[in-house]
Design a protein around this motif. Sequence first.
Motif, PDB file in Angstrom:
ATOM      1  N   SER A  15     -29.715 -45.133 -37.669  1.00  0.00           N
ATOM      2  CA  SER A  15     -30.380 -45.893 -38.730  1.00  0.00           C
ATOM      3  C   SER A  15     -30.991 -47.157 -38.123  1.00  0.00           C
ATOM      4  CB  SER A  15     -29.358 -46.294 -39.796  1.00  0.00           C
ATOM      5  OG  SER A  15     -28.403 -47.193 -39.251  1.00  0.00           O
ATOM      6  N   PRO A  16     -31.882 -47.834 -38.852  1.00  0.00           N
ATOM      7  CA  PRO A  16     -32.439 -49.100 -38.340  1.00  0.00           C
ATOM      8  C   PRO A  16     -31.352 -50.131 -38.007  1.00  0.00           C
ATOM      9  CG  PRO A  16     -33.747 -48.331 -40.183  1.00  0.00           C
ATOM     10  CD  PRO A  16     -32.553 -47.415 -40.097  1.00  0.00           C
ATOM     11  N   SER A  17     -30.278 -50.155 -38.788  1.00  0.00           N
ATOM     12  CA  SER A  17     -29.195 -51.105 -38.493  1.00  0.00           C
ATOM     13  C   SER A  17     -28.487 -50.754 -37.184  1.00  0.00           C
ATOM     14  CB  SER A  17     -28.182 -51.153 -39.643  1.00  0.00           C
ATOM     15  OG  SER A  17     -27.565 -49.898 -39.828  1.00  0.00           O
ATOM     16  N   ASP A  18     -28.357 -49.446 -36.901  1.00  0.00           N
ATOM     17  CA  ASP A  18     -27.781 -49.015 -35.616  1.00  0.00           C
ATOM     18  C   ASP A  18     -28.644 -49.486 -34.453  1.00  0.00           C
ATOM     19  OD1 ASP A  18     -25.634 -47.679 -36.799  1.00  0.00           O
ATOM     20  OD2 ASP A  18     -26.726 -45.777 -36.915  1.00  0.00           O
ATOM     21  N   TYR A  19     -29.973 -49.370 -34.627  1.00  0.00           N
ATOM     22  CA  TYR A  19     -30.883 -49.847 -33.581  1.00  0.00           C
ATOM     23  C   TYR A  19     -30.734 -51.351 -33.374  1.00  0.00           C
ATOM     24  CZ  TYR A  19     -33.601 -45.638 -32.662  1.00  0.00           C
ATOM     25  OH  TYR A  19     -34.002 -44.402 -32.234  1.00  0.00           O
ATOM     26  N   GLY A  20     -30.531 -52.070 -34.471  1.00  0.00           N
ATOM     27  CA  GLY A  20     -30.329 -53.517 -34.378  1.00  0.00           C
ATOM     28  C   GLY A  20     -29.071 -53.857 -33.596  1.00  0.00           C
ATOM     29  N   VAL A  21     -28.000 -53.119 -33.850  1.00  0.00           N
ATOM     30  CA  VAL A  21     -26.736 -53.327 -33.136  1.00  0.00           C
ATOM     31  C   VAL A  21     -26.924 -53.060 -31.639  1.00  0.00           C
ATOM     32  CG1 VAL A  21     -24.384 -52.428 -32.812  1.00  0.00           C
ATOM     33  CG2 VAL A  21     -25.243 -52.864 -35.117  1.00  0.00           C
ATOM     34  N   MET A  22     -27.544 -51.904 -31.319  1.00  0.00           N
ATOM     35  CA  MET A  22     -27.763 -51.553 -29.910  1.00  0.00           C
ATOM     36  C   MET A  22     -28.654 -52.571 -29.210  1.00  0.00           C
ATOM     37  SD  MET A  22     -28.067 -47.386 -29.761  1.00  0.00           S
ATOM     38  CE  MET A  22     -29.207 -47.180 -31.110  1.00  0.00           C
ATOM     39  N   ASP A  23     -29.691 -53.018 -29.913  1.00  0.00           N
ATOM     40  CA  ASP A  23     -30.625 -53.974 -29.323  1.00  0.00           C
ATOM     41  C   ASP A  23     -29.933 -55.297 -29.024  1.00  0.00           C
ATOM     42  OD1 ASP A  23     -33.299 -54.607 -28.470  1.00  0.00           O
ATOM     43  OD2 ASP A  23     -33.459 -55.904 -30.226  1.00  0.00           O
ATOM     44  N   LEU A  24     -29.111 -55.779 -29.954  1.00  0.00           N
ATOM     45  CA  LEU A  24     -28.415 -57.048 -29.749  1.00  0.00           C
ATOM     46  C   LEU A  24     -27.398 -56.949 -28.614  1.00  0.00           C
ATOM     47  CD1 LEU A  24     -28.031 -59.954 -30.565  1.00  0.00           C
ATOM     48  CD2 LEU A  24     -26.517 -59.207 -32.407  1.00  0.00           C
ATOM     49  N   ILE A  25     -26.648 -55.856 -28.576  1.00  0.00           N
ATOM     50  CA  ILE A  25     -25.656 -55.664 -27.500  1.00  0.00           C
ATOM     51  C   ILE A  25     -26.366 -55.551 -26.153  1.00  0.00           C
ATOM     52  CG2 ILE A  25     -23.947 -54.073 -26.527  1.00  0.00           C
ATOM     53  CD1 ILE A  25     -23.086 -53.438 -29.415  1.00  0.00           C
ATOM     54  N   THR A  26     -27.403 -54.722 -26.091  1.00  0.00           N
ATOM     55  CA  THR A  26     -28.125 -54.497 -24.840  1.00  0.00           C
ATOM     56  C   THR A  26     -28.791 -55.782 -24.337  1.00  0.00           C
ATOM     57  OG1 THR A  26     -28.528 -52.202 -25.461  1.00  0.00           O
ATOM     58  CG2 THR A  26     -29.917 -53.105 -23.717  1.00  0.00           C
ATOM     59  N   THR A  27     -29.410 -56.528 -25.244  1.00  0.00           N
ATOM     60  CA  THR A  27     -30.068 -57.784 -24.868  1.00  0.00           C
ATOM     61  C   THR A  27     -29.047 -58.812 -24.381  1.00  0.00           C
ATOM     62  OG1 THR A  27     -31.801 -57.378 -26.501  1.00  0.00           O
ATOM     63  CG2 THR A  27     -31.608 -59.623 -25.672  1.00  0.00           C
ATOM     64  N   SER A  28     -27.915 -58.900 -25.083  1.00  0.00           N
ATOM     65  CA  SER A  28     -26.864 -59.851 -24.691  1.00  0.00           C
ATOM     66  C   SER A  28     -26.308 -59.510 -23.315  1.00  0.00           C
ATOM     67  CB  SER A  28     -25.726 -59.847 -25.719  1.00  0.00           C
ATOM     68  OG  SER A  28     -26.194 -60.204 -26.997  1.00  0.00           O
ATOM     69  N   ILE A  29     -26.082 -58.219 -23.075  1.00  0.00           N
ATOM     70  CA  ILE A  29     -25.555 -57.776 -21.774  1.00  0.00           C
ATOM     71  C   ILE A  29     -26.576 -58.034 -20.666  1.00  0.00           C
ATOM     72  CG2 ILE A  29     -25.047 -55.668 -20.441  1.00  0.00           C
ATOM     73  CD1 ILE A  29     -23.409 -54.726 -22.830  1.00  0.00           C
ATOM     74  N   ALA A  30     -27.843 -57.749 -20.935  1.00  0.00           N
ATOM     75  CA  ALA A  30     -28.896 -57.975 -19.926  1.00  0.00           C
ATOM     76  C   ALA A  30     -28.985 -59.455 -19.575  1.00  0.00           C
ATOM     77  CB  ALA A  30     -30.236 -57.460 -20.448  1.00  0.00           C
ATOM     78  N   PHE A  31     -28.903 -60.316 -20.583  1.00  0.00           N
ATOM     79  CA  PHE A  31     -28.977 -61.765 -20.354  1.00  0.00           C
ATOM     80  C   PHE A  31     -27.773 -62.248 -19.545  1.00  0.00           C
ATOM     81  CE2 PHE A  31     -28.173 -66.182 -21.799  1.00  0.00           C
ATOM     82  CZ  PHE A  31     -29.328 -66.766 -21.304  1.00  0.00           C
ATOM     83  N   ALA A  32     -26.577 -61.789 -19.935  1.00  0.00           N
ATOM     84  CA  ALA A  32     -25.354 -62.185 -19.223  1.00  0.00           C
ATOM     85  C   ALA A  32     -25.370 -61.678 -17.778  1.00  0.00           C
ATOM     86  CB  ALA A  32     -24.125 -61.658 -19.962  1.00  0.00           C
ATOM     87  N   THR A  33     -25.841 -60.448 -17.583  1.00  0.00           N
ATOM     88  CA  THR A  33     -25.911 -59.874 -16.232  1.00  0.00           C
ATOM     89  C   THR A  33     -26.866 -60.673 -15.358  1.00  0.00           C
ATOM     90  OG1 THR A  33     -25.476 -57.668 -17.122  1.00  0.00           O
ATOM     91  CG2 THR A  33     -26.387 -57.776 -14.909  1.00  0.00           C
ATOM     92  N   LEU A  34     -27.990 -61.092 -15.941  1.00  0.00           N
ATOM     93  CA  LEU A  34     -28.976 -61.895 -15.216  1.00  0.00           C
ATOM     94  C   LEU A  34     -28.354 -63.199 -14.720  1.00  0.00           C
ATOM     95  CD1 LEU A  34     -32.039 -62.090 -14.467  1.00  0.00           C
ATOM     96  CD2 LEU A  34     -32.328 -63.343 -16.607  1.00  0.00           C
ATOM     97  N   ILE A  35     -27.538 -63.811 -15.565  1.00  0.00           N
ATOM     98  CA  ILE A  35     -26.900 -65.086 -15.195  1.00  0.00           C
ATOM     99  C   ILE A  35     -25.797 -64.866 -14.168  1.00  0.00           C
ATOM    100  CG2 ILE A  35     -25.455 -66.982 -16.046  1.00  0.00           C
ATOM    101  CD1 ILE A  35     -27.050 -66.754 -18.702  1.00  0.00           C
ATOM    102  N   PHE A  36     -24.894 -63.915 -14.437  1.00  0.00           N
ATOM    103  CA  PHE A  36     -23.705 -63.762 -13.597  1.00  0.00           C
ATOM    104  C   PHE A  36     -23.958 -62.991 -12.300  1.00  0.00           C
ATOM    105  CE2 PHE A  36     -21.816 -64.971 -17.609  1.00  0.00           C
ATOM    106  CZ  PHE A  36     -20.846 -65.878 -17.196  1.00  0.00           C
ATOM    107  N   SER A  37     -25.077 -62.275 -12.209  1.00  0.00           N
ATOM    108  CA  SER A  37     -25.409 -61.637 -10.930  1.00  0.00           C
ATOM    109  C   SER A  37     -25.923 -62.675  -9.933  1.00  0.00           C
ATOM    110  CB  SER A  37     -26.445 -60.532 -11.121  1.00  0.00           C
ATOM    111  OG  SER A  37     -27.668 -61.078 -11.576  1.00  0.00           O
ATOM    112  N   MET A  38     -26.376 -63.832 -10.468  1.00  0.00           N
ATOM    113  CA  MET A  38     -26.786 -64.996  -9.664  1.00  0.00           C
ATOM    114  C   MET A  38     -27.856 -64.675  -8.618  1.00  0.00           C
ATOM    115  SD  MET A  38     -23.234 -67.139  -9.263  1.00  0.00           S
ATOM    116  CE  MET A  38     -22.351 -65.909  -8.351  1.00  0.00           C
ATOM    117  N   GLY A  39     -28.609 -63.621  -8.844  1.00  0.00           N
ATOM    118  CA  GLY A  39     -29.697 -63.288  -7.919  1.00  0.00           C
ATOM    119  C   GLY A  39     -29.237 -62.893  -6.529  1.00  0.00           C
ATOM    120  N   ILE A  40     -27.978 -62.449  -6.420  1.00  0.00           N
ATOM    121  CA  ILE A  40     -27.436 -62.084  -5.096  1.00  0.00           C
ATOM    122  C   ILE A  40     -28.228 -60.935  -4.476  1.00  0.00           C
ATOM    123  CG2 ILE A  40     -25.435 -61.114  -3.894  1.00  0.00           C
ATOM    124  CD1 ILE A  40     -23.662 -62.735  -5.827  1.00  0.00           C
ATOM    125  N   ASN A  41     -28.509 -59.898  -5.276  1.00  0.00           N
ATOM    126  CA  ASN A  41     -29.268 -58.750  -4.745  1.00  0.00           C
ATOM    127  C   ASN A  41     -30.645 -59.162  -4.254  1.00  0.00           C
ATOM    128  OD1 ASN A  41     -27.127 -57.110  -5.301  1.00  0.00           O
ATOM    129  ND2 ASN A  41     -28.042 -56.077  -7.037  1.00  0.00           N
TER     130      ASN A  41
END
Length: 198
Positions: free
Chosen positions: A39-65
């Motif tokens: 449903s559209p609400s499911d897409y909203g949940v996935m989008d928020l989780i995925t965006t939050s994880i991508a943002f956190a990964t960007l910060i905590f990976s610290m550009g090491i790679n």
Amino acid sequence: MILNYVKSLAKDSLYYGVATGIRRFFSLFTAPIMTRVFSPSDYGVMDLITTSIAFATLIFSMGINGGVFRSYYEVTDSERKVLLFSGISASTFILSVFVALCIIFTNSISILLFETDQYTTVIRIALLQIPIVQLFDHYCTLLRYQKKVKQFMMISGVQISLSLFFLLFYVVYLKMGIIGVYLNIITSNMIPLLYLIV
């Protein structure tokens, strides 16, 4: 000499472009399936989780790679092994600690993001993908730097095929919903990652 360089660059760009194009096609192919299941609400949940994880990964990976591959051609072959191992180890350790801490507090994270704790399990499973996807991307980037185009294409093809299979398996056949989407990401990256590590 320049002509040979241009030919090599064009050939490599074509291979990598095809791999990217197949991924885009995969998204178009799975879109009708996903829209029937979620449903559209499911897409909203996935989008928020995925965006939050991508943002956190960007910060905590610290550009090491990025730092590792920035220095890749500036060191000797023997030093490259140390450089790559150090980069992979540091990045994986930091992200694993971050994931472990987040898993402890997933209940609070779910309430913070959605004002309910019903997505605690989904967030936990989504967090598990972080070190796996990071390692997979690291090894794929290494293949590109080593100019192993055929291996890169093979790994990309396998990963895309597994992603389609497991998406249908978890989401359509087992009807696991949002959890199935993240299990698909984990499984479809983990299998080729094991080959890359070996």
